[in-house]
Design an enzyme around this catalytic site. Structure first.
Site, short mmCIF file in Angstrom:
data_model
loop_
_atom_site.label_atom_id
_atom_site.label_comp_id
_atom_site.label_asym_id
_atom_site.label_seq_id
_atom_site.Cartn_x
_atom_site.Cartn_y
_atom_site.Cartn_z
CB ILE A 145 4.58 1.18 4.04
CG1 ILE A 145 3.70 0.75 5.22
CG2 ILE A 145 4.32 2.63 3.65
CD1 ILE A 145 2.21 0.90 5.00
CE LYS A 146 4.34 0.11 -5.06
NZ LYS A 146 3.40 -0.16 -6.15
CB ILE A 147 8.59 4.72 0.83
CG1 ILE A 147 7.75 4.52 2.10
CG2 ILE A 147 9.33 6.05 0.88
CD1 ILE A 147 8.57 4.45 3.38
CG LEU A 198 -1.80 1.24 1.42
CD1 LEU A 198 -2.79 1.39 0.27
CD2 LEU A 198 -2.55 1.16 2.75
#
Length: 369
Positions: A140-142, A109
């Protein structure tokens, strides 16, 4: 056992670059897990915009949320819908995560693309989304922007799994790999465990060829550049993997591996072929390697199932890949400029998709009916 299962046997994970409520509810993801050895799911603002902004699959859930939360912002309404989808995908993949001992079975996400140049905002958003989804197999997409790199280190340090997105250049990838290690080392220094933390580095492929091919078609590099068409992105990826192999052999990484650290796998993204002249399985066939991931749109997944070639190709002819990139530089095709542009365009594209997504959700508010 089909071609996609063969990839798993060669050490490459296949993830689906798609999420949609109806698809999840009707068992589409479960079917791919059961039949094709699929082990992960990625989402991004463009995927959610297509899922939520079109059709009525989310309308009932949104109406119920609006009834209970009449003052909710459009962002809160989006997050409510996205989190439910991500939780459902994570729950489907949890048996994979358990079976593989936390090595796979992840769903990703993304933090808001509006935060791509905001380190502190990204760190805060990552922690908020991690708590809200509340699933061990979440990533977590960064984005791997200059502002994203310290946020990645801090998020890993906090014990949160990270999928680094929008990587195009080898130097940006190397900075991200260092950030992952830095985050793990800080945990080790405090005596905290690192064996359950996972990360992937999403290295984008097809868009590089699109840009370079356009330059070649415009005459840059002359006739000598023509043999490079459709080759630069794959060469770039192969050399990123060659660097990865050296990195995990280093004393610095081996010290972490001795404490149970998981390698940060390279994930090939943007693997749908943009040029109709190229085989639709090009960016799967040529990038198969141990401890890597290929995240694939549904159409490309179907194509590989039908006619892909499953064999270890990522480490083949690395010298040839070096030659391709040296020719790219010699002929003035400016790969560094291309990759810088692609990061900017990627951030802008995801921000635009997010604008459209929030606009579509706002339009579905009862007050607008």
């Amino acid at each position: 056992m089909g071609r996609l299962n063969d990839l798993a046997n060669l050490g490459q994970a296949v993830w689906l670059d798609f999420v949609d409520r109806k698809f999840l509810a009707e068992g589409g993801l479960q079917k791919l897990v059961d039949e094709d050895s699929l082990t992960g799911v990625t989402s991004n603002p463009s995927i959610f915009e297509k899922a939520m902004g079109h059709g009525d699959a989310y309308d009932a859930e949104l109406a119920a949320f609006d009834h209970a939360n009449p003052d909710a912002s459009t962002m809160e309404r989006y997050e409510h819908l996205a989190i439910l989808d991500i939780q459902a995908a994570a729950d489907t993949l949890r048996p994979v995560y358990d079976r593989l001992g936390t090595k796979d079975g992840y769903v990703s996400l993304e933090v808001s693309p509006y935060l791509a140049n905001d380190t502190d905002g990204t760190i805060a958003e990552a922690q908020k989304l991690w708590a809200a989804v509340d699933r061990a197999n979440l990533m977590i997409k960064i984005p791997g922007t200059p502002a994203g790199v310290p946020a990645i280190a801090a998020t890993i340090d906090a014990g949160i799994n990270v999928n680094v997105t929008l990587l195009f250049s080898q130097s940006a990838y190397q900075a991200v790999a260092e950030a992952y290690v830095e985050g793990l080392e800080k945990r080790v220094a405090r005596g905290e465990p690192i064996d359950h933390i996972a990360s992937v580095a999403s290295f984008f492929v097809s868009r590089i060829d699109s840009k370079i091919d356009d330059k070649i078609d415009a005459g840059i590099g002359g006739d000598a550049a023509k043999p490079l068409k459709g080759k630069v992105a794959i060469a770039n990826a192969k050399l990123a993997y060659a660097w990865y192999e050296e990195f995990i052999a280093s004393a610095r990484w081996q010290a972490l591996a001795a404490k149970g650290a998981q390698v940060q796998r390279l994930l090939w993204a943007s693997t749908g072929t943009k040029n109709p002249d190229y085989p639709d399985t090009l960016y799967l066939d040529t990038l198969i390697g141990k401890d890597t991931v290929n995240t694939v749109p549904p159409k490309t997944l179907d194509a590989f199932r039908e006619r892909g070639t499953a064999k270890l190709t990522l480490t083949e002819d690395v010298a040839g890949a070096r030659h391709v990139l040296s020719e790219t530089e010699r002929l003035g095709l400016d790969l560094d400029g291309v990759t810088d542009t692609l990061v900017e365009e990627g951030v802008a594209s995801f921000s635009k998709a997010f604008d459209d997504l929030l606009g579509a959700i706002a339009a579905k508010h009862p007050a607008h009916a």
